[in-house]
Write a protein that holds these residues in place. Structure first.
Motif, PDB file in Angstrom:
ATOM      1  N   TRP A   1     133.032  17.736   3.259  1.00 35.31           N
ATOM      2  CA  TRP A   1     133.200  16.736   4.308  1.00 35.31           C
ATOM      3  C   TRP A   1     131.978  15.823   4.341  1.00 35.31           C
ATOM      4  CZ3 TRP A   1     131.099  14.717   8.679  1.00 35.31           C
ATOM      5  CH2 TRP A   1     131.936  14.048   9.566  1.00 35.31           C
ATOM      6  N   CYS A   2     130.800  16.402   4.391  1.00 34.26           N
ATOM      7  CA  CYS A   2     129.569  15.601   4.433  1.00 34.26           C
ATOM      8  C   CYS A   2     129.386  14.785   3.147  1.00 34.26           C
ATOM      9  CB  CYS A   2     128.353  16.507   4.643  1.00 34.26           C
ATOM     10  SG  CYS A   2     128.253  17.230   6.281  1.00 34.26           S
ATOM     11  N   GLY A   3     129.676  15.397   2.016  1.00 38.95           N
ATOM     12  CA  GLY A   3     129.506  14.698   0.747  1.00 38.95           C
ATOM     13  C   GLY A   3     130.414  13.498   0.627  1.00 38.95           C
ATOM     14  N   ALA A   4     131.668  13.638   1.040  1.00 39.11           N
ATOM     15  CA  ALA A   4     132.620  12.530   0.949  1.00 39.11           C
ATOM     16  C   ALA A   4     132.249  11.414   1.924  1.00 39.11           C
ATOM     17  CB  ALA A   4     134.031  13.033   1.231  1.00 39.11           C
ATOM     18  N   TYR A   5     131.872  11.797   3.131  1.00 37.04           N
ATOM     19  CA  TYR A   5     131.454  10.803   4.122  1.00 37.04           C
ATOM     20  C   TYR A   5     130.262  10.012   3.576  1.00 37.04           C
ATOM     21  CZ  TYR A   5     130.540   8.906   8.815  1.00 37.04           C
ATOM     22  OH  TYR A   5     130.371   8.081   9.899  1.00 37.04           O
ATOM     23  N   THR A   6     129.285  10.738   3.025  1.00 32.88           N
ATOM     24  CA  THR A   6     128.086  10.098   2.498  1.00 32.88           C
ATOM     25  C   THR A   6     128.408   9.216   1.300  1.00 32.88           C
ATOM     26  OG1 THR A   6     126.754  11.961   3.267  1.00 32.88           O
ATOM     27  CG2 THR A   6     125.759  10.526   1.615  1.00 32.88           C
ATOM     28  N   ALA A   7     129.358   9.638   0.467  1.00 33.28           N
ATOM     29  CA  ALA A   7     129.747   8.834  -0.690  1.00 33.28           C
ATOM     30  C   ALA A   7     130.286   7.475  -0.262  1.00 33.28           C
ATOM     31  CB  ALA A   7     130.796   9.572  -1.529  1.00 33.28           C
ATOM     32  N   VAL A   8     131.071   7.454   0.799  1.00 31.37           N
ATOM     33  CA  VAL A   8     131.601   6.188   1.305  1.00 31.37           C
ATOM     34  C   VAL A   8     130.461   5.302   1.799  1.00 31.37           C
ATOM     35  CG1 VAL A   8     133.006   5.120   3.113  1.00 31.37           C
ATOM     36  CG2 VAL A   8     133.875   7.118   1.870  1.00 31.37           C
ATOM     37  N   VAL A   9     129.526   5.876   2.554  1.00 28.12           N
ATOM     38  CA  VAL A   9     128.394   5.102   3.064  1.00 28.12           C
ATOM     39  C   VAL A   9     127.558   4.560   1.912  1.00 28.12           C
ATOM     40  CG1 VAL A   9     126.239   5.205   4.377  1.00 28.12           C
ATOM     41  CG2 VAL A   9     128.295   6.341   5.251  1.00 28.12           C
ATOM     42  N   GLU A  10     127.302   5.387   0.894  1.00 26.37           N
ATOM     43  CA  GLU A  10     126.485   4.934  -0.233  1.00 26.37           C
ATOM     44  C   GLU A  10     127.137   3.758  -0.953  1.00 26.37           C
ATOM     45  OE1 GLU A  10     124.488   6.409  -4.438  1.00 26.37           O
ATOM     46  OE2 GLU A  10     126.068   7.591  -3.508  1.00 26.37           O
ATOM     47  N   SER A  11     128.437   3.849  -1.191  1.00 27.81           N
ATOM     48  CA  SER A  11     129.113   2.761  -1.904  1.00 27.81           C
ATOM     49  C   SER A  11     129.062   1.469  -1.088  1.00 27.81           C
ATOM     50  CB  SER A  11     130.561   3.146  -2.218  1.00 27.81           C
ATOM     51  OG  SER A  11     131.329   3.329  -1.039  1.00 27.81           O
ATOM     52  N   LEU A  12     129.202   1.578   0.224  1.00 25.15           N
ATOM     53  CA  LEU A  12     129.135   0.388   1.069  1.00 25.15           C
ATOM     54  C   LEU A  12     127.721  -0.179   1.116  1.00 25.15           C
ATOM     55  CD1 LEU A  12     131.380   1.412   4.099  1.00 25.15           C
ATOM     56  CD2 LEU A  12     131.951  -0.134   2.235  1.00 25.15           C
ATOM     57  N   SER A  13     126.714   0.695   1.060  1.00 22.53           N
ATOM     58  CA  SER A  13     125.332   0.211   1.139  1.00 22.53           C
ATOM     59  C   SER A  13     124.976  -0.668  -0.056  1.00 22.53           C
ATOM     60  CB  SER A  13     124.358   1.392   1.245  1.00 22.53           C
ATOM     61  OG  SER A  13     124.258   2.111   0.025  1.00 22.53           O
ATOM     62  N   ARG A  14     125.578  -0.414  -1.189  1.00 24.51           N
ATOM     63  CA  ARG A  14     125.306  -1.233  -2.372  1.00 24.51           C
ATOM     64  C   ARG A  14     125.852  -2.651  -2.179  1.00 24.51           C
ATOM     65  NH1 ARG A  14     126.737   2.631  -7.459  1.00 24.51           N
ATOM     66  NH2 ARG A  14     125.611   1.005  -8.570  1.00 24.51           N
ATOM     67  N   LEU A  15     127.014  -2.760  -1.525  1.00 25.25           N
ATOM     68  CA  LEU A  15     127.572  -4.087  -1.270  1.00 25.25           C
ATOM     69  C   LEU A  15     126.818  -4.793  -0.149  1.00 25.25           C
ATOM     70  CD1 LEU A  15     131.438  -3.654  -1.595  1.00 25.25           C
ATOM     71  CD2 LEU A  15     129.757  -4.277  -3.315  1.00 25.25           C
ATOM     72  N   ALA A  16     126.413  -4.020   0.871  1.00 22.01           N
ATOM     73  CA  ALA A  16     125.647  -4.615   1.969  1.00 22.01           C
ATOM     74  C   ALA A  16     124.355  -5.217   1.436  1.00 22.01           C
ATOM     75  CB  ALA A  16     125.344  -3.557   3.031  1.00 22.01           C
ATOM     76  N   ALA A  17     123.694  -4.511   0.504  1.00 21.50           N
ATOM     77  CA  ALA A  17     122.453  -5.015  -0.081  1.00 21.50           C
ATOM     78  C   ALA A  17     122.701  -6.279  -0.896  1.00 21.50           C
ATOM     79  CB  ALA A  17     121.811  -3.937  -0.952  1.00 21.50           C
ATOM     80  N   ALA A  18     123.863  -6.382  -1.512  1.00 22.85           N
ATOM     81  CA  ALA A  18     124.182  -7.560  -2.324  1.00 22.85           C
ATOM     82  C   ALA A  18     124.527  -8.775  -1.483  1.00 22.85           C
ATOM     83  CB  ALA A  18     125.337  -7.250  -3.271  1.00 22.85           C
ATOM     84  N   GLY A  19     124.782  -8.554  -0.186  1.00 23.02           N
ATOM     85  CA  GLY A  19     125.080  -9.668   0.700  1.00 23.02           C
ATOM     86  C   GLY A  19     126.538  -9.830   1.064  1.00 23.02           C
ATOM     87  N   VAL A  20     127.386  -8.877   0.636  1.00 20.61           N
ATOM     88  CA  VAL A  20     128.816  -8.972   0.954  1.00 20.61           C
ATOM     89  C   VAL A  20     129.023  -8.785   2.459  1.00 20.61           C
ATOM     90  CG1 VAL A  20     131.089  -7.974   0.545  1.00 20.61           C
ATOM     91  CG2 VAL A  20     129.425  -8.094  -1.315  1.00 20.61           C
ATOM     92  N   ALA A  21     129.861  -9.590   3.057  1.00 20.16           N
ATOM     93  CA  ALA A  21     130.123  -9.518   4.491  1.00 20.16           C
ATOM     94  C   ALA A  21     130.897  -8.241   4.824  1.00 20.16           C
ATOM     95  CB  ALA A  21     130.913 -10.743   4.939  1.00 20.16           C
ATOM     96  N   PRO A  22     130.680  -7.676   6.018  1.00 20.02           N
ATOM     97  CA  PRO A  22     131.359  -6.428   6.386  1.00 20.02           C
ATOM     98  C   PRO A  22     132.877  -6.484   6.287  1.00 20.02           C
ATOM     99  CG  PRO A  22     129.593  -6.907   7.929  1.00 20.02           C
ATOM    100  CD  PRO A  22     129.722  -8.109   7.043  1.00 20.02           C
ATOM    101  N   GLY A  23     133.473  -7.637   6.587  1.00 19.02           N
ATOM    102  CA  GLY A  23     134.931  -7.724   6.577  1.00 19.02           C
ATOM    103  C   GLY A  23     135.543  -7.983   5.221  1.00 19.02           C
ATOM    104  N   ALA A  24     134.732  -8.027   4.162  1.00 14.31           N
ATOM    105  CA  ALA A  24     135.242  -8.349   2.824  1.00 14.31           C
ATOM    106  C   ALA A  24     135.026  -7.199   1.860  1.00 14.31           C
ATOM    107  CB  ALA A  24     134.562  -9.610   2.296  1.00 14.31           C
TER     108      ALA A  24
END
Length: 232
Positions: A1-24
């Motif tokens: 459960w923790c690993g999967a939750y964290t995997a989703v956050v990690e993948s999103l953090s890479r896009l957030a760092a690149a500048g992708v908007a939250p809704g895209a």
């Protein structure tokens, strides 16, 4: 459960760092698990992972639009490790993508920290706030470089960001340098961010190609050679 939750956050953090908007942002999940057979514990692993990924999607407002799953990851007495991989896809203008390497000397660098909840996963609310602010700052041209902290700690992430242009760095902070800190982001800005960001000032980039930590000095080029040796 923790690993999967964290995997989703990690993948999103890479896009957030690149500048992708939250809704895209959209997700695709890949799952690999040992053959469950009649063992309830083996059925429990994929169930827990999918529930963790679902919880992350609900907390972060994103959706997995497809993926691949395998429940046959066993051969004789050998099993695959229970695995859920989150792949995030975002859409933005190519000329606005934020680089993951430091691009200028003399600029301040900050950590946007994401702590853990009582459940032992990255704080989704804190991450969403950072993502929203980063997106707005990127659109305003204030973000020069950004990279996610991906398990090894913010200091290795920062050092790797110096590799691209062989920049140096004068460290002004050291706490939690090697903490996993999934969801946190190291960001180089044109100027200091507003106080409500809760950003931690890590130091400033330099042009001399030397990373300074108190009395300890390391040449960026030497660290790059050490980092690249295994693949070489």
């Amino acid at each position: 459960w923790c690993g999967a939750y964290t995997a989703v956050v990690e993948s999103l953090s890479r896009l957030a760092a690149a500048g992708v908007a939250p809704g895209a942002v959209w997700l695709s999940l890949q799952e690999f698990f040992p053959r469950p057979g009649d063992d309830p514990k083996r059925w429990g692993s994929p169930a827990a992972a999918l529930l963790g990924a679902l919880a992350a999607q609900r907390d972060l407002g994103v959706t997995a639009i497809g993926g691949k799953d395998s429940m046959s990851g066993s051969f004789e007495t050998i099993d695959v490790p229970p695995t859920l991989i989150s792949v995030a896809l975002g859409v933005m203008r190519a000329d606005r993508v934020v680089p993951s390497h430091m691009v200028e000397a003399g600029r301040p660098v900050y950590l946007l920290p994401v702590g853990l909840t009582g459940a032992g996963v990255p704080d989704g609310r804190a991450f969403q706030e950072h993502h929203r602010r980063l997106s707005a700052a990127t659109a305003a041209g204030e973000v020069l470089a950004a990279a996610p902290v991906r398990g090894a700690g913010w200091l290795p992430a920062l050092v790797q960001m110096c590799f691209g242009d062989n920049l140096g760095f004068d460290l002004a902070y050291r706490e939690g340098a090697l903490d996993p800190a999934y969801g946190s982001i190291v960001v180089q800005l044109r100027k200091a961010p507003p106080s409500e960001w809760g950003a931690i000032h890590l130091g400033v980039t330099t042009a001399d190609g030397v990373i300074v930590d108190g009395d300890e000095l390391r040449r960026t080029a030497d660290l790059f050679r050490r980092w690249s040796e295994p693949l070489e």
